[in-house]
Design an enzyme around this catalytic site. Structure first.
Site, mmCIF file in Angstrom:
data_model
loop_
_atom_site.group_PDB
_atom_site.id
_atom_site.type_symbol
_atom_site.label_atom_id
_atom_site.label_comp_id
_atom_site.label_asym_id
_atom_site.label_seq_id
_atom_site.Cartn_x
_atom_site.Cartn_y
_atom_site.Cartn_z
ATOM 1 C CE LYS A 1 -4.201 -1.705 2.208
ATOM 2 N NZ LYS A 1 -5.197 -1.464 3.255
ATOM 3 C CG ASP B 1 -8.299 0.874 3.597
ATOM 4 O OD1 ASP B 1 -9.132 0.044 3.175
ATOM 5 O OD2 ASP B 1 -7.074 0.678 3.584
HETATM 6 P P1 NAP Z 1 -0.587 -2.486 11.466
HETATM 7 O O1 NAP Z 1 -0.188 -1.533 10.390
HETATM 8 O O2 NAP Z 1 0.232 -3.698 11.713
HETATM 9 O O3 NAP Z 1 -0.696 -1.642 12.845
HETATM 10 C C1 NAP Z 1 -1.090 -2.262 14.041
HETATM 11 C C2 NAP Z 1 -1.091 -1.232 15.181
HETATM 12 O O4 NAP Z 1 -1.608 -1.897 16.341
HETATM 13 C C3 NAP Z 1 0.277 -0.688 15.539
HETATM 14 O O5 NAP Z 1 0.167 0.676 15.844
HETATM 15 C C4 NAP Z 1 0.664 -1.489 16.794
HETATM 16 O O6 NAP Z 1 1.409 -0.730 17.753
HETATM 17 C C5 NAP Z 1 -0.678 -1.791 17.423
HETATM 18 N N1 NAP Z 1 -0.640 -3.070 18.130
HETATM 19 C C6 NAP Z 1 -0.341 -4.296 17.607
HETATM 20 N N2 NAP Z 1 -0.423 -5.243 18.572
HETATM 21 C C7 NAP Z 1 -0.765 -4.593 19.707
HETATM 22 C C8 NAP Z 1 -0.999 -5.028 21.051
HETATM 23 N N3 NAP Z 1 -0.904 -6.321 21.403
HETATM 24 N N4 NAP Z 1 -1.343 -4.096 21.976
HETATM 25 C C9 NAP Z 1 -1.452 -2.788 21.634
HETATM 26 N N5 NAP Z 1 -1.236 -2.327 20.389
HETATM 27 C C10 NAP Z 1 -0.907 -3.221 19.439
HETATM 28 O O7 NAP Z 1 -2.068 -3.023 11.203
HETATM 29 P P2 NAP Z 1 -3.245 -2.309 10.393
HETATM 30 O O8 NAP Z 1 -3.141 -2.675 8.963
HETATM 31 O O9 NAP Z 1 -3.268 -0.885 10.780
HETATM 32 O O10 NAP Z 1 -4.530 -3.100 10.968
HETATM 33 C C11 NAP Z 1 -4.953 -2.949 12.293
HETATM 34 C C12 NAP Z 1 -6.273 -3.699 12.519
HETATM 35 O O11 NAP Z 1 -7.292 -3.132 11.679
HETATM 36 C C13 NAP Z 1 -6.208 -5.188 12.142
HETATM 37 O O12 NAP Z 1 -6.986 -5.913 13.058
HETATM 38 C C14 NAP Z 1 -6.857 -5.257 10.780
HETATM 39 O O13 NAP Z 1 -7.481 -6.511 10.515
HETATM 40 C C15 NAP Z 1 -7.912 -4.164 10.913
HETATM 41 N N6 NAP Z 1 -8.289 -3.598 9.632
HETATM 42 C C16 NAP Z 1 -9.610 -3.672 9.295
HETATM 43 C C17 NAP Z 1 -10.034 -3.131 8.094
HETATM 44 C C18 NAP Z 1 -11.494 -3.215 7.744
HETATM 45 O O14 NAP Z 1 -11.837 -3.018 6.580
HETATM 46 N N7 NAP Z 1 -12.366 -3.471 8.710
HETATM 47 C C19 NAP Z 1 -9.117 -2.525 7.218
HETATM 48 C C20 NAP Z 1 -7.771 -2.464 7.598
HETATM 49 C C21 NAP Z 1 -7.377 -3.014 8.813
HETATM 50 P P3 NAP Z 1 2.958 -0.271 17.533
HETATM 51 O O15 NAP Z 1 2.886 0.947 16.635
HETATM 52 O O16 NAP Z 1 3.433 0.041 18.883
HETATM 53 O O17 NAP Z 1 3.635 -1.451 16.881
#
Ligand code: NAP
Length: 281
Positions: free
Chosen positions: A70, A106
């Site tokens: 992305k 998104d």
């Molecule tokens: P990402 O880029 O990997 O970012 C994850 C974030 O969550 C990071 O800021 C990380 O913190 C934090 N994190 C991870 N594990 C954690 C924990 N155990 N405790 C506290 N914070 C934690 O992921 P993303 O792409 O943004 O996706 C995040 C979520 O959104 C996922 O569940 C994904 O499935 C969902 N999502 C849903 C949609 C939809 O259409 N509904 C679309 C996109 C994503 P750090 O910065 O400290 O590492």
């Protein structure tokens, strides 16, 4: 039946085999009786540029982009729209006359999932997480003109990066850590709270929420971007406090619907797409 006149639409990611997008888009294309087909391609990072050139050469109408491409795709596009540029990420590319234009649906998909429930993005917003999803949601809400966006994250530095982007869009923003004392105050003030971390996602669906739901205003709207499972520990806890709750399936649906409209210039068949997702999940 695919014939010689059909037009392809792609999805590139690495991996992509788990994606629900082919099911959702092909159901919509069929319902609209379009001679198009949506196909997923597993593209490793070293082939990203070649895959874009290949899709242009083969007459693709456009393509979706998922993890891990992305952000890295931006330099390979002719044009990127304002929202996607602010988010620093593209999830939809339209190809017209051999030229590519990148969008990010998104954030718009998230806003549409709120509107679907009669909720406008207004007031004090609190977003947990500072990854790609958090950035898309924070930028979309800033562009809607909310009052303030606070980013709460495990790593404060990552939260600060999103806060700076939001402030550049002219909206007040703060970054707080998950352990900081400020967090309770922010929770008490927030009109909309969003979990944009993977906490609560299957198979670790019993993990406790990233924050203490006892501090939520009962009038708050609590959104969990996690869609597997559809009803998360956070949503249940927020509901038991009296809050309105919204799961991640709506964002998934509407980001796809907005991409469909960009590809086809047609109104997306929302209910067909919603049913396809329900079958796929
Ligand atoms: P990402 O880029 O990997 O970012 C994850 C974030 O969550 C990071 O800021 C990380 O913190 C934090 N994190 C991870 N594990 C954690 C924990 N155990 N405790 C506290 N914070 C934690 O992921 P993303 O792409 O943004 O996706 C995040 C979520 O959104 C996922 O569940 C994904 O499935 C969902 N999502 C849903 C949609 C939809 O259409 N509904 C679309 C996109 C994503 P750090 O910065 O400290 O590492």
């Amino acid at each position: 039946m695919i014939n010689a006149a059909f037009k392809p639409i792609g999805l590139i990611g690495h991996p992509v085999s788990h994606s629900l997008s082919p099911l959702m888009h092909n159901s919509a294309l069929k319902a609209c009786d379009l001679n198009m087909c949506y196909m997923a391609f597993d593209v490793p990072p070293q082939h990203l540029h070649a895959s874009v050139q290949g899709m242009i050469a083969l007459g693709f109408v456009g393509f979706n982009v998922t993890i891990p491409h992305k952000e890295n795709i931006l330099p390979f596009l002719d044009e990127v729209d304002l929202g996607a540029r602010a988010m620093g990420a593209v999830n939809t590319v339209v190809i017209r006359d051999g030229k590519t234009k990148g969008y990010n649906t998104d954030g718009g998909g998230f806003l549409a999932s709120l509107r679907d429930r009669g909720i406008e993005a207004r007031g004090e917003i609190l977003v947990f997480g500072a990854g790609g999803a958090a950035r898309a949601v924070a930028v979309a809400m800033a562009l809607e003109g909310v009052q303030r966006v606070t980013i709460a994250n495990r790593s404060l530095e990552n939260a600060r990066e999103i806060s700076r982007i939001v402030e550049d869009l002219g909206v007040k923003s703060h970054a707080v850590s998950l352990e900081g004392g400020d967090l309770k105050e922010k929770l008490k003030m927030a009109n909309i709270v969003v979990n944009a971390t993977p906490v609560g996602m299957s198979p670790r669906e019993n993990a406790p929420p990233v924050f203490d739901t006892a501090y939520l205003k009962t009038s708050a709207v609590v959104c969990d971007l996690v869609y597997r499972p559809r009803d998360t520990t956070l949503l249940r806890a927020a509901r038991s406090r009296g809050c309105t709750t919204i799961g991640g399936l709506g964002m998934l649906l509407y980001q796809g619907a907005q991409a469909f409209e960009l590809f086809t210039d047609l109104k997306p068949p929302i209910e067909i797409m919603r049913e396809a997702l329900a079958v796929g999940l």
